[in-house]
Design a protein around this motif. Sequence first.
Motif, PDB file in Angstrom:
ATOM      1  N   SER A  97      -6.477  -7.209  -1.592  1.00 16.39           N
ATOM      2  CA  SER A  97      -6.701  -5.798  -1.680  1.00 16.39           C
ATOM      3  C   SER A  97      -7.034  -5.402  -3.113  1.00 16.39           C
ATOM      4  O   SER A  97      -6.415  -6.010  -3.848  1.00 16.39           O
ATOM      5  N   THR A 123      -2.126  -1.211  -5.017  1.00 16.00           N
ATOM      6  CA  THR A 123      -3.239  -1.569  -4.287  1.00 16.00           C
ATOM      7  C   THR A 123      -4.035  -2.700  -4.810  1.00 16.00           C
ATOM      8  O   THR A 123      -5.019  -3.201  -3.979  1.00 16.00           O
ATOM      9  N   ARG A 168       0.882  -1.215  -0.005  1.00 19.57           N
ATOM     10  CA  ARG A 168      -0.155   0.063  -0.015  1.00 19.57           C
ATOM     11  C   ARG A 168       0.767   1.346  -0.063  1.00 19.57           C
ATOM     12  O   ARG A 168       0.492   2.186  -0.834  1.00 19.57           O
ATOM     13  N   SER A 207     -11.314  -8.082   8.279  1.00 21.54           N
ATOM     14  CA  SER A 207     -10.506  -7.142   7.502  1.00 21.54           C
ATOM     15  C   SER A 207      -9.059  -7.249   7.712  1.00 21.54           C
ATOM     16  O   SER A 207      -8.395  -6.554   7.220  1.00 21.54           O
ATOM     17  N   SER A 217     -10.321  -4.665   0.728  1.00 22.63           N
ATOM     18  CA  SER A 217      -9.237  -5.329   1.558  1.00 22.63           C
ATOM     19  C   SER A 217      -9.728  -6.293   2.575  1.00 22.63           C
ATOM     20  O   SER A 217     -10.417  -5.950   3.655  1.00 22.63           O
ATOM     21  N   ASN A 240      -4.447 -12.682   2.140  1.00 25.51           N
ATOM     22  CA  ASN A 240      -4.975 -11.291   2.272  1.00 25.51           C
ATOM     23  C   ASN A 240      -5.267 -10.858   0.904  1.00 25.51           C
ATOM     24  O   ASN A 240      -4.189 -11.066  -0.136  1.00 25.51           O
TER      25      ASN A 240
END
Length: 346
Positions: free
Chosen positions: A211, A198, A193, A283, A240, A209
């Motif tokens: 995003s 992104t 990030r 999250s 995300s 994970n």
Amino acid sequence: MAISRRRFLAGGLTAGALGLLGCAHEASVHRQRWYYFGTLVDVTVVHADARRVAHALQRVSALFGDIHRNLHAWRPGELQRINHAIAVGEAVSIAPSTVRMIADIQDQHVRSGGAFNPAVGELIGLWGFHDDELPTGRPPSRKRIDELVDRQPSPLDIDVSGGRLISRNRHVQLDLGGYGKGYALDAGMALFREAGLTDVIINAGGDLNVSGRQNRRAWRVGIRDPGGHGAMGYLQTAGSEAVYTSGSYERYLDVDGKRYAHIIDPRDGMPVDDIVSATVVDSAGTRADAAATALAVAGRQWRDVAEFLGVREAMVIDSQGGIALTTAMADRVSLDARTRRQVTVG
Ligand code: AMP
Ligand code: MG
């Protein structure tokens, strides 16, 4: 963290390129594969600037190497230094990031009603899981298991102040096998990030994970069937988030046809056996990782523990093969009609 698993397939990654591959201003798909945390780590980044991606990948790889060493449960590193100090009753200075991590672990331990207990390293070692190889031989004696359970190690025995850690209980031995991947992947995502990247997915052997998006759509990940080889459906991600699974089938001790899992119920020191796998969407990786382990320990009480933890999206497969999903999770998951398992929602 020596866990090898392939539960979630990177289903969204099969589509290949995003249109005009190679054109300087069009996003293209960059893939990288590493081996950390005892498993393959597949990273996919969608961005037009290949040099920026390469630089960020290098930084994330170095970060994962550091975390892998520092949180390792049975090799030299920061965690071993901490565990050694605890065992001899001494205080030890810890990094600011570790201070925050200990506070988070304590919080998740309390909110899971004690099911998530990364202080039971002695028990995990007793069952033979502090080794790169799967354990062999007989299970430990009931007497020895009871001795270790009676020592009641808990993350709440730990006090941290002024950057120094001390434990009231010398039998606290931290094992972050149920948490460290979430911690690492969150940190990796933060680096991407920072670099302005992104649209990313990091898949560490099925714990992942994500995003952003791929091909103008949110990432879609395949759900591996714990009893079979293929995917039993897929999960649609949104923005995300983190998708983590704890499975009793991942590392185990097999004795005379009985399988003892690597996830230990801190109350009786025994490997869990009600639940084959528990998947949580949250999250943050740290929360999803800890919660998935906690639900696997909770067994049939998993709904209560999910509620305490504030987990809305969870899916559990029990030892009879039945699938149970929370209502919010059912909205995300599409199961293959050929799965032929009993499915309960709510
Ligand atoms: P996971 O696959 O995230 O559920 O992590 C499983 C790993 O967490 C095991 O291999 C142990 O290292 C550790 N572990 C086992 N039992 C527990 C527990 N009750 N709470 C926290 N960590 C545990
Ligand atoms: Mg976990």
